[in-house]
Design an enzyme around this catalytic site. Structure first.
Site, PDB file in Angstrom:
ATOM      1  N   LYS A  42       0.973  -1.425   0.311  1.00  0.00           N
ATOM      2  CA  LYS A  42       0.041   0.105  -0.171  1.00  0.00           C
ATOM      3  C   LYS A  42       1.100   1.470  -0.301  1.00  0.00           C
ATOM      4  O   LYS A  42       1.814   1.115   0.789  1.00  0.00           O
ATOM      5  CB  LYS A  42      -1.058   0.131   1.219  1.00  0.00           C
ATOM      6  CG  LYS A  42      -1.451   1.379   2.046  1.00  0.00           C
ATOM      7  CD  LYS A  42      -2.098   1.315   2.628  1.00  0.00           C
ATOM      8  CE  LYS A  42      -3.434   2.412   2.944  1.00  0.00           C
ATOM      9  NZ  LYS A  42      -4.106   2.649   4.308  1.00  0.00           N
TER      10      LYS A  42
HETATM   11  P1  FBP Z   1      -6.138   7.317   5.085  1.00  0.00           P
HETATM   12  O1  FBP Z   1      -7.270   6.115   3.281  1.00  0.00           O
HETATM   13  O2  FBP Z   1      -7.447   7.855   5.434  1.00  0.00           O
HETATM   14  O3  FBP Z   1      -5.074   7.589   4.062  1.00  0.00           O
HETATM   15  O4  FBP Z   1      -6.032   6.184   4.955  1.00  0.00           O
HETATM   16  C1  FBP Z   1      -4.527   4.582   4.676  1.00  0.00           C
HETATM   17  C2  FBP Z   1      -4.207   4.993   6.295  1.00  0.00           C
HETATM   18  O5  FBP Z   1      -2.280   4.194   6.540  1.00  0.00           O
HETATM   19  C3  FBP Z   1      -4.488   4.702   7.461  1.00  0.00           C
HETATM   20  O6  FBP Z   1      -4.012   3.016   7.867  1.00  0.00           O
HETATM   21  C4  FBP Z   1      -3.704   5.228   8.544  1.00  0.00           C
HETATM   22  O7  FBP Z   1      -3.946   5.144   9.735  1.00  0.00           O
HETATM   23  C5  FBP Z   1      -3.700   6.810   8.211  1.00  0.00           C
HETATM   24  O8  FBP Z   1      -3.360   6.327   6.367  1.00  0.00           O
HETATM   25  C6  FBP Z   1      -2.347   6.832   8.000  1.00  0.00           C
HETATM   26  O9  FBP Z   1      -1.516   8.577   7.696  1.00  0.00           O
HETATM   27  P2  FBP Z   1      -0.429   8.997   8.099  1.00  0.00           P
HETATM   28  O10 FBP Z   1       0.515   8.226   8.750  1.00  0.00           O
HETATM   29  O11 FBP Z   1       0.157   9.432   6.420  1.00  0.00           O
HETATM   30  O12 FBP Z   1      -1.246  10.373   8.771  1.00  0.00           O
END
Ligand code: FBP
Length: 274
Positions: A177
């Site tokens: 991802k």
């Molecule tokens: P979103 O689709 O809201 O961006 O979520 C994806 C994700 O990877 C979540 O699993 C995680 O909580 C968050 O983004 C972490 O985002 P970051 O570390 O970039 O703030």
């Protein structure tokens, strides 16, 4: 990666993973746009939508809520995670063992690796342990590959995202991802670097329907296998509606225009649809 190891969390080789670890990663602030989503039941209900191939949650949410949904929802156990209260170099505690996740009913594990952090070495070694245990339990492996820390100022450049997907391939993820690198060309390069492993795009902060669907369309056209998304679904007033649109784009190869029609949503930039 092992062929078919991710079968339980894919549909026609594509995924729509509903990520719901934000209460840990960002805190309750992420639920403010749609306060009902502070209740995990609301998000498990969303995860019963046909479009959703798995829900990604931390251990406490899985233990407390998954038993009521295990017949209708596929569980992806997010094994590590850190709160936003942590101010140090990017790192992530391992909060859940693979053995326990398998007992709770997980079909796959999720694990964050912050390549480039001062803690990269220990995170990769922790990933190795989890990845090998996942193989013993026949669980798919999804890596949240988010380079950050030290001198890494812009973690979404095309080169960095291509490196992120390559880390996933080299370290044994079935699906990696990554953040969207800004263009279909850059996404395609990142997908190429992932070899025969899969790449899904991270949803990011909430954008309007047309913008979001257009980015997902571009990612899919560039060879991505889907999406792992949180805020761009659960922060909307009508999360089911965007799941309808995402289902059309990801699984039915719909155009942005057709997906907006499915949703009954007006384009914000009609010229871009021509
Ligand atoms: P979103 O689709 O809201 O961006 O979520 C994806 C994700 O990877 C979540 O699993 C995680 O909580 C968050 O983004 C972490 O985002 P970051 O570390 O970039 O703030």
């Amino acid at each position: 990666m092992i062929p078919h190891a991710d079968e339980a969390i894919t549909r026609d080789d594509k995924s729509l993973i509903l990520a719901y670890d934000h209460g840990l990663e960002h805190g309750p602030v992420d639920f403010e746009p749609n306060p009902a989503t502070a209740d995990p039941d609301r998000v498990f209900e969303l995860a019963t939508h046909d479009a959703v191939t798995a829900v990604a949650v931390q251990k406490g949410i899985a233990e407390g809520y998954y038993p009521s949904y295990e017949d209708d929802v596929t569980l992806l156990a997010k094994l590590n995670g850190t709160s936003n209260l942590w101010m140090g170099e990017p790192n992530s505690s391992v909060n859940w063992t693979v053995e326990n996740a398998a007992e709770v009913g997980a079909d796959a594990i999720g694990f964050t690796v912050y390549g480039g952090s001062n803690h990269e070495i220990e995170m990769v070694e922790e990933f190795r342990e989890a990845q090998e245990a996942a193989r013993e339990h026949d669980l798919g492996v999804v890596m949240w590959s988010y380079p950050r820390g030290q001198g890494l100022k812009n973690a979404t450049t095309p080169d960095t995202i291509a490196y992120s997907t390559r880390l996933g391939l080299e370290l044994g993820a079935d699906i990696t991802k990554v953040k969207y690198p800004g263009s279909p060309e850059a996404m395609n390069h990142a997908v190429t670097m992932a070899g025969n492993s899969k790449v899904v795009m991270s949803g990011g902060s909430k954008t309007d329907d047309q913008d979001f669907l257009a980015t997902v369309r571009n990612a899919m056209d560039a060879g991505a296998n889907g999406l792992a998304v949180g805020r761009n679904v659960f922060q909307r007033d009508n999360p089911e509606q965007i799941l309808d649109g995402l289902e059309a784009v990801i699984f039915e190869e719909a155009s942005v225009k057709d997906a907006l029609d499915v949703m009954g949503s007006e384009p914000t930039n009609p010229a871009a649809l021509e």
